[in-house]
Design a protein around this motif. Structure first.
Motif, short mmCIF file in Angstrom:
data_model
loop_
_atom_site.label_atom_id
_atom_site.label_comp_id
_atom_site.label_asym_id
_atom_site.label_seq_id
_atom_site.Cartn_x
_atom_site.Cartn_y
_atom_site.Cartn_z
N ALA A 40 1.26 101.82 32.88
CA ALA A 40 -0.11 102.31 32.79
C ALA A 40 -0.15 103.83 32.68
O ALA A 40 -0.89 104.40 31.87
CB ALA A 40 -0.92 101.84 34.01
N VAL A 41 0.66 104.51 33.48
CA VAL A 41 0.71 105.98 33.45
C VAL A 41 1.24 106.48 32.11
O VAL A 41 0.70 107.41 31.51
CB VAL A 41 1.56 106.52 34.62
N GLU A 42 2.31 105.84 31.62
CA GLU A 42 2.89 106.26 30.34
C GLU A 42 1.92 106.06 29.19
O GLU A 42 1.82 106.89 28.28
CB GLU A 42 4.19 105.48 30.08
N ARG A 43 1.20 104.94 29.23
CA ARG A 43 0.25 104.65 28.15
C ARG A 43 -0.89 105.68 28.11
O ARG A 43 -1.24 106.18 27.04
CB ARG A 43 -0.32 103.24 28.33
N GLU A 44 -1.43 106.00 29.25
CA GLU A 44 -2.52 106.99 29.30
C GLU A 44 -1.99 108.40 29.01
O GLU A 44 -2.69 109.22 28.42
CB GLU A 44 -3.19 106.95 30.67
N LYS A 45 -0.76 108.65 29.42
CA LYS A 45 -0.16 109.96 29.14
C LYS A 45 -0.02 110.20 27.65
O LYS A 45 -0.29 111.30 27.13
CB LYS A 45 1.20 110.05 29.83
N GLU A 46 0.41 109.15 26.93
CA GLU A 46 0.58 109.27 25.49
C GLU A 46 -0.74 109.51 24.77
O GLU A 46 -0.76 110.07 23.67
CB GLU A 46 1.24 108.00 24.95
N TYR A 47 -1.84 109.08 25.39
CA TYR A 47 -3.15 109.30 24.76
C TYR A 47 -3.79 110.61 25.20
O TYR A 47 -4.27 111.39 24.37
CB TYR A 47 -4.09 108.13 25.09
N LYS A 53 -4.74 118.46 23.93
CA LYS A 53 -4.26 119.57 23.10
C LYS A 53 -5.09 119.72 21.83
O LYS A 53 -5.47 120.84 21.44
CB LYS A 53 -2.79 119.35 22.74
N ASP A 54 -5.40 118.58 21.19
CA ASP A 54 -6.20 118.63 19.96
C ASP A 54 -7.60 119.19 20.24
O ASP A 54 -8.14 119.98 19.46
CB ASP A 54 -6.31 117.24 19.34
N THR A 55 -8.20 118.76 21.35
CA THR A 55 -9.53 119.24 21.71
C THR A 55 -9.52 120.73 22.00
O THR A 55 -10.42 121.48 21.58
CB THR A 55 -10.06 118.46 22.92
N ALA A 56 -8.48 121.19 22.73
CA ALA A 56 -8.38 122.62 23.06
C ALA A 56 -8.18 123.47 21.80
O ALA A 56 -8.83 124.51 21.62
CB ALA A 56 -7.23 122.85 24.03
N ASN A 57 -7.32 122.99 20.89
CA ASN A 57 -7.08 123.74 19.65
C ASN A 57 -8.33 123.76 18.77
O ASN A 57 -8.65 124.80 18.15
CB ASN A 57 -5.91 123.12 18.87
N ALA A 58 -9.02 122.62 18.71
CA ALA A 58 -10.24 122.56 17.89
C ALA A 58 -11.33 123.45 18.46
O ALA A 58 -12.09 124.08 17.73
CB ALA A 58 -10.72 121.12 17.80
N SER A 59 -11.39 123.54 19.79
CA SER A 59 -12.40 124.39 20.42
C SER A 59 -12.12 125.87 20.17
O SER A 59 -13.02 126.66 19.92
CB SER A 59 -12.46 124.09 21.92
N LEU A 60 -10.83 126.23 20.23
CA LEU A 60 -10.45 127.64 20.00
C LEU A 60 -10.64 128.04 18.54
O LEU A 60 -10.98 129.19 18.23
CB LEU A 60 -9.00 127.85 20.42
#
Length: 406
Positions: A40-47, A53-60
């Motif tokens: 469960a942790v690995e699955r959520e980590k992969e998402y 990161k994508d949201t942070a880059n898109a916001s910047l």
């Protein structure tokens, strides 16, 4: 070490060898629970990490509006809250498993604290163990309700595997009703373990689904069966080419065929085979013995008592279960005779037979020297006569006959 202490240690070791499944199952359940947490942790980590990161880059870079950024963050928070709820459920399950393990360890530890096997505490401990064996036997026999009531009445819920066997019995009942949904769901939950151990349960279940589609002889169902076979049978790495060829051959036969192996594949007896295969696979994955613990415990005792005479055609009158005046041999009894039939004979490295055995007219065998010595000590027996210490009968020494053991 005294003989009494040695005998006690032998019995303690024997108990612990027979009670290994008592600790194996909680350990296996705890391991599987940990694997569930890890997945469960690995699955959520992969998402979550790439999404963050994508949201942070898109916001910047101003490629997303504030509303889009908030929506992405809300989606991640929602997933993390779902993970939290799942982790809380798994944590409660882990606490339950640890509590169960502690109770079982305390139960086995209590045996070591008993000073002697003649102590009344050993009788109490043995009664608890007998209740455990009876509950296990009832669970394996399908009497789940009776097993739960007995466990609750005796207060041994943590010492028996009610949940595991109840789930197993539910799947078995569904297979007996010719349904594969619950069995396939169980296979999905244990896919990694099944793949690792190379069990073919899932393949057999998928094959049965294919057989039921072909059985209808409906053209649309046959097309559906071919698609099903390509998806689940041909792609299955554990499947064998022979089985796939046989499955393909079913398309040109009907269920009333007499040709083998297609007659056996169409047979409704396959559902019994699938239920037995599921039970075998289920028990192996959870390190459970294939036989009821009660049978294992009885077998150990029966093997220690079994002699070649027990299953011979010339049994003594003591094997008559209707007799109340003579000793009844457990091996020769009607209830245990079949169970003991495949057990090995008792092995004694040291003979316990007197060196000078004689037989009295009543059929009882004693050592001649010891019998005369005991009769002399009693004092009420006339010279030249002996007294049977068991029945109290008095016989003349001339009536004693020498016994020869071949």
């Amino acid at each position: 070490m005294s003989l009494r202490m040695a005998a006690q240690m032998t019995k303690l070791i024997s108990h612990h060898l027979q009670d290994q499944p008592l600790l194996r199952l909680p350990h296996e359940l705890a391991r599987r629970n940990f694997k569930s947490v890890q997945r469960a942790v690995e699955r959520e980590k992969e998402y979550v990490i790439p999404a963050l990161k994508d949201t942070a880059n898109a916001s910047l870079s101003n490629t997303q509006t504030p509303d889009q950024t908030l929506a992405a963050l809300d989606a991640m928070i929602s997933r993390m809250q779902g993970l939290k709820r799942k982790m809380e459920g798994l944590q409660e399950e882990e606490k339950k498993i640890h509590n169960q393990s502690r109770k079982r360890i305390q139960h086995l530890e209590a045996l070591h604290k008993i000073p002697s096997l003649a102590d009344v505490k050993y009788d109490q401990w043995s009664r608890v163990r007998l209740d455990r064996l009876l509950v296990d036997h009832m669970l394996r026999s399908g009497y789940s309700d009776s097993a739960q009531k007995l466990a609750k009445e005796r207060g041994i819920e943590d010492l028996v595997d009610l949940g595991v066997f109840t789930q197993c019995q539910r799947v078995v009942e569904s297979l007996r009703k010719r349904e594969t949904k619950e069995a396939l769901q169980w296979c999905g939950e244990n896919k990694a373990a099944l793949k690792k151990t190379q069990h073919n349960l899932e393949f057999e279940l998928r094959l049965q689904q294919y057989i039921e589609m072909v059985r209808t002889q409906d053209k649309s169902k046959k097309v559906e069966a071919i698609i099903h076979a390509k998806k689940y049978l041909v792609s299955n790495q554990q499947s064998q080419n022979t089985e796939i060829m046989r499955a393909a051959g079913l398309l040109v036969f009907t269920q009333d065929t007499r040709a083998e192996p297609y007659k056996s594949l169409f047979s409704l007896d396959r559902w019994s085979y699938l239920s037995n295969l599921f039970v075998k696979t289920h028990h192996e994955l959870l390190s459970l013995p294939s036989q009821p613990l009660l049978h294992i415990a009885l077998s150990a005792g029966l093997s220690a008592l079994k002699t070649p005479l027990c299953h011979s055609a010339y049994q003594s009158s003591s094997s008559n279960s209707q007799s109340t005046s003579t000793y009844v041999c457990p091996i020769c009894s009607t209830e245990l005779n079949d169970l003991a039939r495949k057990m090995p004979y008792a092995h004694h490295s040291k003979s316990y037979v007197e060196s000078d055995p004689i037989v009295l007219p009543n059929g009882r065998v004693y050592g001649k020297h010891r019998l005369i010595e005991n009769s002399t000590k009693i004092g009420s027996v006339e010279a030249g006569k002996v007294k049977d210490p068991t029945t109290g009968e008095i016989f003349s020494e001339s009536d004693m006959k020498k016994v020869y053991i071949m």
